[in-house]
Design a protein around this motif. Structure first.
Motif, mmCIF file in Angstrom:
data_model
loop_
_atom_site.group_PDB
_atom_site.id
_atom_site.type_symbol
_atom_site.label_atom_id
_atom_site.label_comp_id
_atom_site.label_asym_id
_atom_site.label_seq_id
_atom_site.Cartn_x
_atom_site.Cartn_y
_atom_site.Cartn_z
ATOM 1 N N ALA A 1 1.057 -1.145 0.022
ATOM 2 C CA ALA A 1 -0.033 -0.010 -0.039
ATOM 3 C C ALA A 1 0.968 1.366 -0.254
ATOM 4 C CB ALA A 1 -0.928 0.014 1.075
ATOM 5 N N THR A 2 1.951 1.180 0.917
ATOM 6 C CA THR A 2 2.851 2.368 1.024
ATOM 7 C C THR A 2 3.628 2.525 -0.498
ATOM 8 O OG1 THR A 2 2.996 2.001 3.412
ATOM 9 C CG2 THR A 2 4.340 3.608 2.182
ATOM 10 N N LYS A 3 4.109 1.492 -0.814
ATOM 11 C CA LYS A 3 4.868 1.683 -2.319
ATOM 12 C C LYS A 3 4.072 2.080 -3.578
ATOM 13 C CE LYS A 3 8.747 -1.587 -1.312
ATOM 14 N NZ LYS A 3 9.719 -1.499 -2.057
ATOM 15 N N LEU A 4 2.545 1.888 -3.459
ATOM 16 C CA LEU A 4 1.840 2.238 -4.325
ATOM 17 C C LEU A 4 1.353 3.803 -4.309
ATOM 18 C CD1 LEU A 4 -0.297 -1.054 -4.542
ATOM 19 C CD2 LEU A 4 0.764 0.154 -6.497
ATOM 20 N N LEU A 5 1.158 4.089 -2.826
ATOM 21 C CA LEU A 5 0.815 5.637 -2.512
ATOM 22 C C LEU A 5 2.219 6.403 -2.884
ATOM 23 C CD1 LEU A 5 -0.965 5.631 0.761
ATOM 24 C CD2 LEU A 5 -1.829 6.450 -1.541
ATOM 25 N N ASN A 6 3.466 5.813 -2.519
ATOM 26 C CA ASN A 6 4.451 6.971 -2.822
ATOM 27 C C ASN A 6 4.961 6.838 -4.312
ATOM 28 O OD1 ASN A 6 6.196 4.826 -2.780
ATOM 29 N ND2 ASN A 6 7.071 5.269 -0.636
ATOM 30 N N ARG A 7 4.350 5.887 -5.138
ATOM 31 C CA ARG A 7 4.764 5.930 -6.469
ATOM 32 C C ARG A 7 5.802 5.291 -6.730
ATOM 33 N NH1 ARG A 7 1.092 8.884 -9.520
ATOM 34 N NH2 ARG A 7 -0.208 10.396 -8.380
ATOM 35 N N GLU A 8 6.365 4.440 -5.627
ATOM 36 C CA GLU A 8 7.582 3.708 -6.084
ATOM 37 C C GLU A 8 7.336 2.536 -6.838
ATOM 38 O OE1 GLU A 8 10.364 1.207 -3.016
ATOM 39 O OE2 GLU A 8 9.876 2.878 -2.271
ATOM 40 N N LEU A 9 5.913 1.980 -6.706
ATOM 41 C CA LEU A 9 5.373 0.904 -7.654
ATOM 42 C C LEU A 9 4.296 1.327 -8.302
ATOM 43 C CD1 LEU A 9 5.811 -2.107 -5.312
ATOM 44 C CD2 LEU A 9 7.214 -1.583 -7.298
ATOM 45 N N GLU A 10 4.132 0.962 -9.570
ATOM 46 C CA GLU A 10 3.038 1.127 -10.312
ATOM 47 C C GLU A 10 1.986 0.183 -10.169
ATOM 48 O OE1 GLU A 10 1.730 4.141 -11.421
ATOM 49 O OE2 GLU A 10 3.348 5.120 -10.793
ATOM 50 N N PRO A 11 0.674 0.362 -10.413
ATOM 51 C CA PRO A 11 -0.306 -1.093 -10.146
ATOM 52 C C PRO A 11 -0.403 -1.420 -11.674
ATOM 53 C CG PRO A 11 -1.740 1.174 -10.464
ATOM 54 C CD PRO A 11 0.102 1.605 -10.317
ATOM 55 N N PRO A 12 -0.829 -2.746 -11.797
ATOM 56 C CA PRO A 12 -1.046 -3.054 -13.330
ATOM 57 C C PRO A 12 -2.592 -2.433 -13.806
ATOM 58 C CG PRO A 12 -2.154 -4.671 -11.594
ATOM 59 C CD PRO A 12 -1.184 -3.510 -10.638
ATOM 60 N N LYS A 13 -2.261 -2.410 -15.206
ATOM 61 C CA LYS A 13 -3.037 -1.461 -15.795
ATOM 62 C C LYS A 13 -4.647 -1.450 -15.478
ATOM 63 C CE LYS A 13 -3.885 -0.340 -20.790
ATOM 64 N NZ LYS A 13 -3.839 -0.869 -22.001
ATOM 65 N N ARG A 14 -5.116 -2.777 -15.370
ATOM 66 C CA ARG A 14 -6.282 -2.872 -14.952
ATOM 67 C C ARG A 14 -6.915 -2.169 -13.758
ATOM 68 N NH1 ARG A 14 -6.246 -8.840 -14.695
ATOM 69 N NH2 ARG A 14 -6.136 -9.378 -12.428
#
Lengths: 304, 366
Positions: B90-103
């Protein structure tokens, strides 16, 4: 547009749970619904009467969606991810998929605001009218009983007057009095659609069909009989009893394709979601269907 | 019994999220083809673990410092998050270190945009010397606790725990110790491990060359099947907690997998839904019913060749009789009685008469 989307279906019927997953998918910002989303709902409902086992429910609903992919073919507007953990909307704008979504939403009255239920049910009834017209003998006269329906819906006024008019059209002998009905009853008496074949003369003894349309998930078990001779043979007598149809937007099937709740199906010929879609395709009725603008409204939702 | 290794927590320290890595041996990643793939892990976290609700919470309220991540270094000296993988995702997605899959991009962007707190780039952690030290303490949280794993992850975790801590103990003690570790009962632990043993056996046999992919298997169906003694006996198990399965009947296990998980071209399985396991339990008690099932592939038809329908009819008639007695007992105290009541009574009378006549006719015919 839709509401109470965290309220899960009661019971374990796969066809209801698959509908619920599809509704969640079309209203979600990502246009999909996953195993983890269901798990989250299970946690929310854990202490309530509506608690459920998310793993078993997921497997059941996603397998049933797989069956729908096979049975509805190109008209099914969803796909299942390779790992079977996500149901994704894959709407291509075709009229068949639009009809599917229209019926899905019409079958989900509990998620519709009261202000929209009537108009959506009407669009479903109009769809049924087109299909019903193809199920009766060629040359039949087909009428609707709903109010403000134009020339195709000529029966107006008090229910007594409507019944008299219906009896006249189907060449029956009416046996009713105004006081048999409540004073302010302007309803349809449980008959939405009527068809008869004139048989090229004016004598009695003609093929007749009555139909009732219903979107409710609970009421169909008794509403299916409302258009049947069982309910109306005392109101007017005809030489040959009529065929009774019941139209519903529900996909009333078990996993193996049999009718769900077959023991509760009585005298009516049930026309459910799969039959409606296949018959619409068979008779090329797409240009006669209503606009289903509520489908676009629903797809514009972006819950997360 | 092996001595419990009490973890010695260090002080909380803040570590940049880019130095923190997911635990490829986390039980919940068991289903993934490649647990070391970040894309797979993030997809799993979003599709299966609902990490979005944590993103919302961290975005609105900030990271709750009272819940440090529990970490250990792996053989390469890299920090692995043993407990807190959802929070890390959740944190890595929030701080944009990781991007979600397209869907999942649309909802993740909405959550990011609605965050009122600056997403953290470092998280509170407690470091342990070995992963194993933390392992046994995960059970309370994920098996009986707030964020339950799915049943396959639970079983996989229990197996890890057993192999790491209790492998030398006799089976009954293993179950007791594991149950204590997770705050549950030995029978529950045993059932999960037995179902996992069945699953692993089938997996090693490449699912008996049946048209089954790992994703087709709902592990909870196996645990639920172990609630039925006829199925247990038919599989050659001593009980629902027979995880060594010395007398397993491989042919019957193959049949069970075929009926429960193999789909035909229309996407149907023979079992259909887990609620039909009770019918399957009746079928496996009758060789004739099994034969019908094998010939027709229809569970409902095979069920007719068991004594299940007779028992079911008897029970429903007894239930109906009890309800009629309840109606009779309510009558003296209920007023007024309405036309609707009279109609219902007439209808009940007619239905009951039809049932009696049907049974009489059929018995005469027979």
């Amino acid at each position: 547009m839709l509401e109470k989307l965290d309220t899960t279906p009661g019971g374990t019927d796969a066809f209801f749970w698959s509908d619920f997953a599809e509704l969640k998918a079309i209203t979600h910002a990502d246009k999909c619904f996953s195993r983890g989303d269901l798990d989250q709902l299970a946690r929310l409902n854990k202490t309530k009467e509506s608690s459920f086992k998310p793993e078993e429910r997921w497997r059941s609903l996603i397998n049933f969606c797989g069956i729908r992919i096979h049975d509805f073919k190109k008209h099914y507007p969803f796909r299942v991810s390779e790992d079977e953990d996500t149901l994704e909307l894959s709407f291509d704008g075709s009229p068949g998929q639009r009809l599917y979504l229209g019926m899905l939403i019409a079958a989900s009255m509990r998620h519709l605001p009261n202000t929209r239920k009537g108009s959506i049910a009407r669009e479903f009834e109009e769809t049924c009218f087109s299909v019903f017209s193809k199920l009766v003998p060629e040359g039949s006269e087909v009428r609707a009983t709903w109010a403000s329906g134009g020339p195709e819906a000529p029966y107006i006024g008090h229910l007594y007057q409507k019944m008299i008019a219906v009896a006249r059209d189907v060449r029956g002998n009416p046996d009713i009095n105004p006081e048999d009905f409540k004073e302010n009853n302007t309803g349809d008496g449980g008959i939405d659609l009527i068809a008869w074949h004139p048989m090229a003369d004016e004598r009695q003894g003609i093929p007749i069909s009555f139909a009732q349309c219903g979107c409710s998930r609970e009421d169909w078990t008794f509403k299916q009989a409302e258009a049947s001779p069982f309910f109306h043979s005392n109101h007017f007598r005809v030489m040959h009893n009529w065929a009774t149809y019941y139209f519903m937007p529900i996909d009333l099937r078990e996993f193996d394709g049999r009718w769900a709740y077959k023991s509760k199906i009585g005298q009516a010929i049930i026309v459910d979601r799969l039959r409606l879609l296949r018959l619409t395709e068979q008779y090329s009725l797409y240009d006669k269907l209503p606009a289903f603008e509520f489908v676009d409204e629903t797809m514009a939702m972006a819950e997360y | 019994m092996s001595a419990k290794v009490a973890p010695v927590p260090g002080k909380i320290k803040y570590i940049p999220t880019r130095e923190l890595n997911f635990d490829p041996h986390n039980p919940r990643f068991y289903r993934l083809n490649d647990p070391s793939s970040l894309e797979s892990v993030i997809e799993e976290m979003l599709d299966d673990e609902g990490a979005q609700d944590l993103m919302l919470s961290i975005g609105q309220k900030g990271y709750f410092e009272g819940e440090p991540l529990l970490i250990a270094k792996d053989d390469n000296g890299v920090f692995i998050v043993v407990e807190g993988n959802r929070r890390l995702a959740a944190t890595k997605l929030l701080n944009r270190e990781l991007e979600p899959p397209k869907r999942r991009a649309a909802s993740i962007e909405l959550i990011r945009n609605q965050a009122v707190e600056e997403p953290p780039t470092e998280l509170p952690c407690i470091e342990y010397t070995h992963r194993k030290e933390i392992l046994r303490y995960l059970g309370y949280r994920h098996i009986t606790g707030v964020k339950e794993w799915d049943s396959l992850s639970k079983a996989k975790y229990l197996l890890q725990l057993r192999d790491d801590f209790y492998h030398a103990e006799p089976r009954d003690k293993q179950l007791r110790y594991l149950a204590n570790d997770i705050g549950s009962k030995p029978a529950y632990v045993g059932k999960l491990l037995t179902a996992l043993a069945m699953y692993s056996y089938a997996e090693n046999k490449k699912f008996f060359d049946l048209p089954i992919r790992p994703d087709d298997i709902e592990f909870s169906y196996l645990t639920t099947a172990l609630n039925y003694n006829p199925i247990i006996n038919w599989l050659g198990l001593d009980s629902g907690i027979d995880m060594d399965m010395p007398k397993l009947d491989p042919a019957n296990l193959k049949s069970a997998f075929a009926w429960m998980f193999a789909k035909d071209q229309q996407g149907h399985t023979i079992l259909g839904e887990s609620r039909n396991l009770s019918e399957m339990a009746s079928v496996v008690q009758s060789s004739l019913a099994i034969k019908v099932l094998e010939n027709t592939g229809r569970l409902a038809e095979a069920y007719l060749y068991t004594d299940g329908p007779q028992s079911a009819l008897q029970k429903v008639m007894e239930d109906a009789h009890a309800k009629l007695r309840a109606v009779w007992n309510m009558l003296p105290t209920t007023r007024p009685l309405s036309d609707r009541h009279a109609q219902m009574a007439q209808s009940l009378f007619e239905d009951t008469r039809d049932i009696r006549n049907y049974i009489r006719d059929k018995m005469d015919e027979d």
